[in-house]
Design an enzyme around this catalytic site. Structure first.
Site, mmCIF file in Angstrom:
data_model
loop_
_atom_site.group_PDB
_atom_site.id
_atom_site.type_symbol
_atom_site.label_atom_id
_atom_site.label_comp_id
_atom_site.label_asym_id
_atom_site.label_seq_id
_atom_site.Cartn_x
_atom_site.Cartn_y
_atom_site.Cartn_z
ATOM 1 N N LEU A 28 6.391 -29.065 44.447
ATOM 2 C CA LEU A 28 6.353 -30.095 43.819
ATOM 3 C C LEU A 28 8.060 -30.652 45.252
ATOM 4 O O LEU A 28 7.956 -31.515 45.699
ATOM 5 C CB LEU A 28 6.546 -30.911 42.930
ATOM 6 N N HIS A 29 8.662 -29.838 45.108
ATOM 7 C CA HIS A 29 10.075 -29.576 46.056
ATOM 8 C C HIS A 29 9.153 -29.934 47.491
ATOM 9 O O HIS A 29 10.237 -30.856 47.674
ATOM 10 C CB HIS A 29 10.683 -28.637 45.743
#
Length: 187
Positions: A28-29
């Site tokens: 996600l990052h």
């Protein structure tokens, strides 16, 4: 912040929920960095105070267009067998609001001593006297175990979720989906 998207970790005999959440959050990052987004926030509805892990449920918050842009990226590649991805849905009208932020701990006395030596021109003995091993602060917050993209070093990303409040606060989110000021819907 009018929509949300739930991602639930599925039980896996080979990997713990913590390992899967770490991998999911790292992906996600990287996707948020790729998007250059500051309008997507995260929360962990199953996290418990004092617990090391954040539970098996990640909730993404944002406007529908921002969530669609995120889902258009192939960031879940390699995780599809380990997650159940919900559909973007409107936030319930009676939702409260919670701030989800990073808390950094000064838990490495050697690093603190090196910094003091460099910044204040202290000798090693002076730094050791100024910063004893007992000065270390340990946090009792849930965390993610991640790896720095720049240095390759592992680190803990401690997460604090504030008590729910009735009014939202606006602001920007970082590439971890966290904010010092902004809140996300909590329900």
């Amino acid at each position: 912040m009018d929509h949300y998207l739930d991602i639930h970790l599925l039980p896996d005999p080979e990997f713990s929920a913590g390992q899967l959440m770490n991998a999911l959050f790292a992906k996600l990052h990287r996707a948020l960095v790729q998007l250059g987004s500051d309008s997507i926030g995260v929360s962990f509805p199953k996290a418990r105070d004092g617990a090391a892990g954040l539970g098996g449920h990640l909730r993404l918050h944002g406007c529908l267009a921002a969530l669609d842009d995120l889902l258009a990226l192939p960031w879940l590649t390699g995780m599809r067998d380990h997650v159940r991805l919900g559909e973007a849905a409107p936030v319930p009208a009676d939702a409260r609001h919670c701030r989800v932020r990073r808390v950094q701990a000064d838990s490495n006395p050697e690093r603190l001593r090196r910094r003091a030596m460099k910044r204040h021109g202290l000798s090693e003995d002076q730094a050791r006297e100024r910063i004893p091993d007992a000065a270390v602060k340990w946090l009792r917050l849930p965390y993610l175990q991640l790896r720095s993209q720049s240095t390759g070093q592992p680190f803990r990303l401690f997460i604090e979720q504030s008590p729910p409040q009735p009014e939202p606060r606006t602001g920007a989110f970082n590439t971890y989906g966290l904010s010092r000021d902004a809140t996300v819907p909590w329900f």
